[in-house]
Design a protein around this motif. Structure first.
Motif, short mmCIF file in Angstrom:
data_model
loop_
_atom_site.label_atom_id
_atom_site.label_comp_id
_atom_site.label_asym_id
_atom_site.label_seq_id
_atom_site.Cartn_x
_atom_site.Cartn_y
_atom_site.Cartn_z
N SER A 1 -56.22 1.39 -22.56
CA SER A 1 -56.06 2.67 -21.42
C SER A 1 -55.60 2.26 -20.25
O SER A 1 -54.62 2.84 -19.50
CB SER A 1 -57.48 3.22 -21.68
OG SER A 1 -57.50 3.99 -20.24
N ASP A 2 -56.14 1.25 -19.66
CA ASP A 2 -56.05 0.74 -18.16
C ASP A 2 -55.45 -0.64 -18.34
O ASP A 2 -56.15 -1.58 -18.76
CB ASP A 2 -57.30 0.82 -17.48
CG ASP A 2 -57.67 2.23 -17.17
OD1 ASP A 2 -57.42 3.17 -18.11
OD2 ASP A 2 -58.52 2.59 -16.32
N ILE B 1 -53.25 3.44 -15.09
CA ILE B 1 -54.76 4.10 -15.33
C ILE B 1 -54.74 5.09 -16.02
O ILE B 1 -53.94 6.30 -16.12
CB ILE B 1 -55.14 4.50 -13.85
CG1 ILE B 1 -54.95 3.41 -12.72
CG2 ILE B 1 -56.74 5.01 -14.01
CD1 ILE B 1 -55.36 3.71 -11.31
N GLU B 2 -55.71 4.98 -17.24
CA GLU B 2 -55.79 6.17 -18.21
C GLU B 2 -54.33 6.69 -18.70
O GLU B 2 -53.95 7.79 -18.84
CB GLU B 2 -56.73 7.10 -17.86
CG GLU B 2 -58.16 6.70 -17.43
CD GLU B 2 -58.87 7.94 -16.92
OE1 GLU B 2 -58.54 9.19 -17.05
OE2 GLU B 2 -59.74 7.82 -16.14
N ARG C 1 -51.54 6.37 -17.27
CA ARG C 1 -50.47 7.06 -16.28
C ARG C 1 -50.21 5.94 -15.42
O ARG C 1 -51.09 5.15 -15.05
CB ARG C 1 -51.23 8.18 -15.80
CG ARG C 1 -51.37 9.43 -16.73
CD ARG C 1 -51.92 10.33 -16.02
NE ARG C 1 -51.15 11.01 -14.97
CZ ARG C 1 -51.49 12.11 -14.03
NH1 ARG C 1 -52.80 12.23 -13.83
NH2 ARG C 1 -50.69 12.35 -13.29
N HIS D 1 -49.48 4.64 -11.83
CA HIS D 1 -50.00 4.81 -10.38
C HIS D 1 -48.64 4.58 -9.40
O HIS D 1 -48.32 3.44 -9.47
CB HIS D 1 -51.33 4.12 -9.90
CG HIS D 1 -51.74 4.33 -8.69
ND1 HIS D 1 -52.25 5.76 -8.17
CD2 HIS D 1 -51.53 3.88 -7.55
CE1 HIS D 1 -52.46 5.78 -7.05
NE2 HIS D 1 -52.02 4.70 -6.49
N HIS D 2 -48.30 5.31 -8.57
CA HIS D 2 -47.24 5.49 -7.83
C HIS D 2 -47.65 5.33 -6.29
O HIS D 2 -47.27 4.81 -5.51
CB HIS D 2 -46.26 6.50 -7.89
CG HIS D 2 -45.80 6.37 -9.35
ND1 HIS D 2 -45.89 7.45 -10.19
CD2 HIS D 2 -44.63 5.65 -9.89
CE1 HIS D 2 -45.19 7.23 -11.21
NE2 HIS D 2 -44.28 6.08 -11.05
N ALA E 1 -49.14 0.23 -5.48
CA ALA E 1 -48.77 -0.51 -6.41
C ALA E 1 -48.23 -1.83 -5.93
O ALA E 1 -47.01 -2.46 -6.90
CB ALA E 1 -48.20 0.01 -7.77
N ILE F 1 -61.32 -3.99 -7.92
CA ILE F 1 -60.75 -2.92 -7.35
C ILE F 1 -60.42 -1.75 -8.63
O ILE F 1 -60.82 -0.77 -8.63
CB ILE F 1 -59.14 -2.96 -6.86
CG1 ILE F 1 -59.43 -3.86 -5.77
CG2 ILE F 1 -58.58 -1.67 -6.57
CD1 ILE F 1 -58.24 -4.46 -5.18
N PHE F 2 -60.03 -2.23 -9.94
CA PHE F 2 -59.48 -1.22 -10.82
C PHE F 2 -60.36 -1.52 -12.05
O PHE F 2 -60.49 -0.49 -12.79
CB PHE F 2 -58.04 -1.49 -11.55
CG PHE F 2 -56.97 -1.19 -10.34
CD1 PHE F 2 -56.77 0.03 -10.00
CD2 PHE F 2 -56.42 -2.18 -9.62
CE1 PHE F 2 -55.76 0.40 -9.39
CE2 PHE F 2 -55.44 -1.97 -8.85
CZ PHE F 2 -55.13 -0.66 -8.47
N ASP F 3 -61.13 -2.52 -12.33
CA ASP F 3 -61.54 -2.93 -13.53
C ASP F 3 -60.93 -2.41 -14.68
O ASP F 3 -61.15 -1.64 -15.28
CB ASP F 3 -63.07 -2.06 -13.43
CG ASP F 3 -63.75 -2.33 -14.93
OD1 ASP F 3 -63.89 -3.16 -15.66
OD2 ASP F 3 -64.70 -1.37 -14.95
N PRO F 4 -59.80 -2.89 -14.97
CA PRO F 4 -58.93 -2.42 -16.02
C PRO F 4 -59.51 -3.08 -17.49
O PRO F 4 -60.43 -3.81 -17.67
CB PRO F 4 -57.70 -3.15 -15.69
CG PRO F 4 -57.67 -4.35 -15.18
CD PRO F 4 -59.13 -4.11 -14.26
N ASP F 5 -58.75 -2.55 -18.62
CA ASP F 5 -58.93 -3.32 -19.75
C ASP F 5 -58.58 -4.68 -19.90
O ASP F 5 -59.11 -5.67 -20.51
CB ASP F 5 -58.24 -2.48 -20.95
CG ASP F 5 -58.92 -1.10 -21.08
OD1 ASP F 5 -60.02 -1.16 -22.10
OD2 ASP F 5 -58.33 -0.13 -20.95
#
Lengths: 338, 338
Positions: A132-133, A149-150, A152, A154-155, A162, A257-261
């Protein structure tokens, strides 16, 4: 019934074309040398030529195509569908790319910046498939990035976010080309790690195979440094591990900052493979918060230089279709035909 | 017809309650000392007591209330509606806060962490009113943060993102309480800038009014440093400007990463007002990219210690109503009654 989107990856040397179906498979890829000396009109001609060739090769009509996605170097305005300028290339200022291509091709056109398009390609069909991320860093001349993010891209509100390569990781650090001090790019991009090696070679009396490698006048580049590091060259290892340390800090910051997958690394430096991933992961894990129990994986990109064209087509699918293409069917398949 | 949401801001000393209507106005605020020595049950009792008092004060029935939003210190799990633990407070481990309060109050309950709730409060009704993307830093003992992107709070995939205080801004920098080196919090939080001043006072022979201020055994704190800086004390100014420099770097990074509409600063240090904003803005502007033409504003929070309860109620409205409350009607009104 529309069944395809055209993806176009506008590069400084080549422009790449490909066709994506609703399952995210990209086929019929080819590239054309990019014409940059004929201004905006020449660029539009090139895009139209390639788009039409793609459709005729597959005997498609306008009704078979949902639209066109173009990944472009910047600065661009996605909202306005414009190239604002291409650095060092005259005649591209405020080029209404989407409008002009759309009129000629009679198809809707969406624009995305090239770093985001490549990240979206990896997200849909590559190293980020199924998550997802995802945050991607592209380690080349500079350091580009794409943030998903989810699902989408991010711009940012002024379309200038970014830019993780210009995150400051060393207060009062070395001066980056952007004017800031201590940007991540200043330490971990191919350009700057090579510059650091060149500086060391001048000031440092240690023997180094890097001197041999460039004896015949060949310019030092990142590949020499990786190669010398693999051979156990002390100076090259110092240079390489410094770049990896800053990159590890960048990845730690991405987690905070983001804690992405996951974090995905792309670009020329990734050719170093395990010589990049092994020391980087070791440094990253040593810095990581232990208490959360989360160790966000760092992966290498899987689509190589095709990520941009795949992502550009994916951006078009997502914008013009009813959401992103469903790539789950070929989740564990080997790479598509070209 | 439901017309209100209850907001609850769970604090270490006081728990604050308030009632938000559909236009985002919060009224009937009061606080109760937080009971922490009676375990999870004591905490639930407190919340139920406050919630019921709020409803009876305004003669509301369950039908008038859409639900309850609770902002809590962490670590928590928003998805599971649980407090995972409260540091140094036994009996709060894996407390199913939402379920337990919901059963007692017969109302839906949503949970948010306190930093995010405060940011969401400022976003809905305070310094961020009317914008889309906002990043808030809370400058207190540590540095907390809240990230709002297109009106939504960013949590990260494991609910451990948005920790901008632990963004590394100085490679090989000073050791933070979290174990990392060179975190933003290590330089610009009240705790650590005070620690830096204390260290300087010991090692530095310059005269400083800070020595006078703490002569009677009073512990040095950030207010002394601001006050001494205002008086032109050289050592205090050095300490304060160092904190501002790192904070400016943090804000620059926020622009590069997120490119928000604005950055909002909250927390105890913000009481310094223009003594914070003026030097910070000057440093920030001097570092900023000129070429984009964008100078993202830095603003001070407007809701003070009410941000948390307002945001908690707002989170409930957004989750349980048909989207965020419409605060536009009182966009430029002075603060609500308490």
């Amino acid at each position: 019934m529309a069944k395809y989107c055209i993806g176009i990856d506008l590069g400084g040397t080549f422009t790449k074309f490909g066709l994506m179906d609703e399952s995210g498979r990209v086929s019929s890829m080819f590239q054309i040398p990019t014409v940059l000396d004929k201004g905006g009109e020449g660029l539009i001609d090139l895009i139209v030529l390639g788009g039409n060739r793609l459709m005729s090769q597959r005997s498609l009509t306008r009704d078979d195509v949902l639209g066109i996605g173009i990944g472009s170097p910047g600065p661009i305005s996605i909202k306005r569908g414009m190239i604002l300028m291409l650095p060092n290339i005259p005649g591209m200022e405020n080029l209404a790319l989407c409008d002009l291509v759309s009129r000629r091709m009679n198809l809707p056109v969406v624009l995305e910046n090239d770093a985001n398009a490549a990240a979206y390609g990896e997200y849909l069909c590559g190293a980020g498939k199924g998550v997802s991320d995802m945050v991607m860093l592209t380690l080349g001349t500079g350091i580009g990035s794409g943030i998903i993010i989810e699902g989408r891209i991010h711009h940012g509100r002024h379309e200038i976010g970014a830019e993780l390569g210009h995150m400051i990781v060393e207060a009062d650090g070395e001066k980056c080309n952007c004017g800031q001090l201590g940007c991540l790019e200043r330490y971990s991009s191919a350009t700057f790690l090579t510059l650091y090696a060149a500086r060391l070679l001048q000031s440092d009396s240690r023997p180094s195979v890097l001197r041999e490698m460039t004896k015949s006048g060949q310019a030092l580049d990142a590949r020499h440094i990786v190669q010398a590091h693999k051979q156990g060259d002390e100076l090259a290892t110092q240079v390489w591990l410094r770049a990896m340390k800053f990159l590890a800090i960048g990845c730690i910051n991405i987690c905070r900052i983001f804690d992405p997958d996951e974090i995905v690394l792309a670009g020329g430096l990734v050719n170093a493979g395990s010589d990049l991933l092994d020391p980087l992961t070791k440094l990253y894990e040593s810095m990581h918060w232990k208490l959360t129990g989360v160790m966000t994986p760092i992966k290498l990109a899987r689509l190589g230089s095709d990520a941009g064209v795949i992502g550009a087509a994916g951006v078009a699918w997502t914008a013009l279709g009813s959401g992103p293409p469903d790539c789950s069917a070929h989740l564990d398949e080997p790479r598509n035909e070209k």
